[in-house]
Design a protein around this motif. Structure first.
Motif, PDB file in Angstrom:
ATOM      1  N   LEU A 126      59.562  43.809  42.383  1.00 24.10           N
ATOM      2  CA  LEU A 126      58.944  45.086  42.074  1.00 24.10           C
ATOM      3  C   LEU A 126      59.840  46.196  42.623  1.00 24.10           C
ATOM      4  CD1 LEU A 126      55.188  44.375  42.946  1.00 24.10           C
ATOM      5  CD2 LEU A 126      56.222  44.513  40.682  1.00 24.10           C
ATOM      6  N   GLY A 127      60.612  46.802  41.742  1.00 25.01           N
ATOM      7  CA  GLY A 127      61.497  47.892  42.169  1.00 25.01           C
ATOM      8  C   GLY A 127      62.517  47.472  43.194  1.00 25.01           C
ATOM      9  N   GLY A 128      63.042  46.274  43.069  1.00 26.19           N
ATOM     10  CA  GLY A 128      64.052  45.792  43.987  1.00 26.19           C
ATOM     11  C   GLY A 128      63.499  45.082  45.220  1.00 26.19           C
ATOM     12  N   THR A 129      62.195  45.008  45.339  1.00 28.85           N
ATOM     13  CA  THR A 129      61.590  44.336  46.485  1.00 28.85           C
ATOM     14  C   THR A 129      60.876  43.075  46.005  1.00 28.85           C
ATOM     15  OG1 THR A 129      61.189  46.467  47.559  1.00 28.85           O
ATOM     16  CG2 THR A 129      59.968  44.563  48.398  1.00 28.85           C
ATOM     17  N   LEU A 130      61.223  41.943  46.658  1.00 30.71           N
ATOM     18  CA  LEU A 130      60.536  40.691  46.323  1.00 30.71           C
ATOM     19  C   LEU A 130      59.184  40.668  47.030  1.00 30.71           C
ATOM     20  CD1 LEU A 130      63.353  37.989  46.504  1.00 30.71           C
ATOM     21  CD2 LEU A 130      62.196  38.863  44.486  1.00 30.71           C
ATOM     22  N   THR A 131      58.171  40.387  46.269  1.00 29.88           N
ATOM     23  CA  THR A 131      56.824  40.286  46.829  1.00 29.88           C
ATOM     24  C   THR A 131      56.091  39.145  46.144  1.00 29.88           C
ATOM     25  OG1 THR A 131      54.826  41.537  47.342  1.00 29.88           O
ATOM     26  CG2 THR A 131      55.799  41.933  45.196  1.00 29.88           C
ATOM     27  N   ARG A 132      55.078  38.618  46.807  1.00 33.81           N
ATOM     28  CA  ARG A 132      54.274  37.541  46.208  1.00 33.81           C
ATOM     29  C   ARG A 132      53.079  38.149  45.490  1.00 33.81           C
ATOM     30  NH1 ARG A 132      55.819  32.508  47.174  1.00 33.81           N
ATOM     31  NH2 ARG A 132      57.112  32.119  48.972  1.00 33.81           N
ATOM     32  N   LYS A 133      52.819  37.627  44.297  1.00 36.15           N
ATOM     33  CA  LYS A 133      51.715  38.139  43.495  1.00 36.15           C
ATOM     34  C   LYS A 133      50.733  36.993  43.219  1.00 36.15           C
ATOM     35  CE  LYS A 133      50.642  40.250  39.094  1.00 36.15           C
ATOM     36  NZ  LYS A 133      51.104  40.619  37.782  1.00 36.15           N
ATOM     37  N   GLN A 134      49.443  37.238  43.470  1.00 32.72           N
ATOM     38  CA  GLN A 134      48.418  36.232  43.198  1.00 32.72           C
ATOM     39  C   GLN A 134      48.205  36.130  41.700  1.00 32.72           C
ATOM     40  OE1 GLN A 134      44.735  36.283  45.534  1.00 32.72           O
ATOM     41  NE2 GLN A 134      43.599  35.986  43.637  1.00 32.72           N
ATOM     42  N   THR A 135      48.319  34.893  41.179  1.00 37.77           N
ATOM     43  CA  THR A 135      48.169  34.671  39.747  1.00 37.77           C
ATOM     44  C   THR A 135      47.186  33.523  39.508  1.00 37.77           C
ATOM     45  OG1 THR A 135      50.478  35.321  39.428  1.00 37.77           O
ATOM     46  CG2 THR A 135      49.421  34.151  37.614  1.00 37.77           C
ATOM     47  N   LEU A 136      46.136  33.787  38.744  1.00 38.04           N
ATOM     48  CA  LEU A 136      45.166  32.749  38.394  1.00 38.04           C
ATOM     49  C   LEU A 136      45.829  31.792  37.412  1.00 38.04           C
ATOM     50  CD1 LEU A 136      42.202  31.712  38.501  1.00 38.04           C
ATOM     51  CD2 LEU A 136      41.778  33.141  36.490  1.00 38.04           C
ATOM     52  N   VAL A 137      45.839  30.489  37.761  1.00 37.47           N
ATOM     53  CA  VAL A 137      46.482  29.510  36.886  1.00 37.47           C
ATOM     54  C   VAL A 137      45.497  28.494  36.313  1.00 37.47           C
ATOM     55  CG1 VAL A 137      48.762  29.741  37.943  1.00 37.47           C
ATOM     56  CG2 VAL A 137      47.137  28.058  38.853  1.00 37.47           C
ATOM     57  N   GLY A 138      44.243  28.548  36.740  1.00 36.36           N
ATOM     58  CA  GLY A 138      43.266  27.614  36.197  1.00 36.36           C
ATOM     59  C   GLY A 138      42.115  27.402  37.157  1.00 36.36           C
ATOM     60  N   TYR A 139      41.413  26.299  36.926  1.00 41.23           N
ATOM     61  CA  TYR A 139      40.213  26.003  37.710  1.00 41.23           C
ATOM     62  C   TYR A 139      40.189  24.526  38.088  1.00 41.23           C
ATOM     63  CZ  TYR A 139      38.766  30.570  36.229  1.00 41.23           C
ATOM     64  OH  TYR A 139      38.718  31.930  36.042  1.00 41.23           O
ATOM     65  N   THR A 140      39.520  24.252  39.184  1.00 40.04           N
ATOM     66  CA  THR A 140      39.313  22.881  39.632  1.00 40.04           C
ATOM     67  C   THR A 140      37.813  22.625  39.695  1.00 40.04           C
ATOM     68  OG1 THR A 140      41.316  22.939  40.980  1.00 40.04           O
ATOM     69  CG2 THR A 140      39.706  21.234  41.510  1.00 40.04           C
ATOM     70  N   VAL A 141      37.408  21.462  39.214  1.00 39.67           N
ATOM     71  CA  VAL A 141      36.013  21.038  39.279  1.00 39.67           C
ATOM     72  C   VAL A 141      35.959  19.729  40.059  1.00 39.67           C
ATOM     73  CG1 VAL A 141      34.008  20.241  37.964  1.00 39.67           C
ATOM     74  CG2 VAL A 141      35.370  22.160  37.123  1.00 39.67           C
ATOM     75  N   ASN A 142      35.099  19.708  41.075  1.00 39.89           N
ATOM     76  CA  ASN A 142      34.834  18.493  41.863  1.00 39.89           C
ATOM     77  C   ASN A 142      33.390  18.087  41.642  1.00 39.89           C
ATOM     78  OD1 ASN A 142      37.332  18.432  43.159  1.00 39.89           O
ATOM     79  ND2 ASN A 142      36.651  19.859  44.717  1.00 39.89           N
ATOM     80  N   ASN A 143      33.163  16.812  41.449  1.00 41.97           N
ATOM     81  CA  ASN A 143      31.812  16.275  41.331  1.00 41.97           C
ATOM     82  C   ASN A 143      31.762  15.016  42.193  1.00 41.97           C
ATOM     83  OD1 ASN A 143      29.261  15.499  40.589  1.00 41.97           O
ATOM     84  ND2 ASN A 143      29.696  15.270  38.418  1.00 41.97           N
ATOM     85  N   THR A 144      30.835  14.970  43.149  1.00 39.20           N
ATOM     86  CA  THR A 144      30.750  13.848  44.083  1.00 39.20           C
ATOM     87  C   THR A 144      29.349  13.261  44.060  1.00 39.20           C
ATOM     88  OG1 THR A 144      32.367  14.938  45.498  1.00 39.20           O
ATOM     89  CG2 THR A 144      31.093  13.162  46.488  1.00 39.20           C
ATOM     90  N   VAL A 145      29.282  11.931  44.085  1.00 38.02           N
ATOM     91  CA  VAL A 145      28.002  11.225  44.130  1.00 38.02           C
ATOM     92  C   VAL A 145      28.002  10.232  45.286  1.00 38.02           C
ATOM     93  CG1 VAL A 145      27.527  11.453  41.647  1.00 38.02           C
ATOM     94  CG2 VAL A 145      28.756   9.446  42.492  1.00 38.02           C
ATOM     95  N   GLY A 146      26.813   9.905  45.744  1.00 39.15           N
ATOM     96  CA  GLY A 146      26.623   8.824  46.703  1.00 39.15           C
ATOM     97  C   GLY A 146      26.046   7.636  45.963  1.00 39.15           C
TER      98      GLY A 146
END
Length: 178
Positions: free
Chosen positions: A92-112
């Motif tokens: 960004l204008g000559g400065t490296l910075t980290r940008k948060q980017t949504l890449v998807g979703y995770t679904v967990n399903n657990t049973v006993g």
């Protein structure tokens, strides 16, 4: 044991007497396994991740039932959906910075899963792993006793006897009677 003390503590107060705790335990062979098993799926959208998790869990449940278990042996423990982010570096204008980017979703399903035939635990796990593939998560295996109530009266009796023995021992050491 209660007495009048020189500090003026009245007879029967909560600070006078011998206070003990009784303890008793037994060791039993387990007759039940609770298998905490789940699936995890990722997708670009919630719908895709949920669909993949649903298909994997359906395969797990089908494999469990093929081993003689029923719906009453299976209980949902958790179901979670959460976003997945990456943090790429951008210029960004000559400065490296980290940008948060949504890449998807995770679904967990657990049973006993309750397994009463301990000889089948390995087979049930193997079948579930084969059914769900890389989506499978084996979280925990607990060996336990399904119904402890037949042992509780004896344990309480032994714990009370243990407490009485301790109180009598303390009283003897102190030269008083219980």
């Amino acid at each position: 044991y209660q007495s009048n003390s020189s500090s003026g503590t009245p007879l029967g107060s909560s600070t006078s007497g011998i206070w003990v705790t009784g303890h008793a335990s037994i060791s039993l062979d387990p007759d039940l396994v609770i298998l905490n098993i789940g699936v995890e799926a990722i997708g670009e959208t919630v719908a895709r991740a949920r669909d993949r998790a649903s298909k994997a869990m359906s395969a797990v449940l089908k494999s469990v039932k093929s081993n003689g278990l029923t719906d009453s042996d299976v209980q949902t423990i958790s179901f979670n959906i959460y976003p997945r982010y990456e943090y790429p570096e951008v210029n960004l204008g000559g400065t490296l910075t980290r940008k948060q980017t949504l890449v998807g979703y995770t679904v967990n399903n657990t049973v006993g899963v309750k397994i009463r035939d301990l000889e089948k635990v390995g087979e049930i796990i193997d079948d579930a792993v084969n059914a769900a593939g890389d989506s499978i998560r084996i979280n925990r295996i607990n060996f336990t006793i399904e119904d402890t109530s037949p042992f509780m009266d004896d344990l309480r009796d032994r714990a009370v006897r243990n407490a009485i023995d301790k109180a009598e021992h303390f009283a003897t050491l102190m030269g008083v009677s219980v």
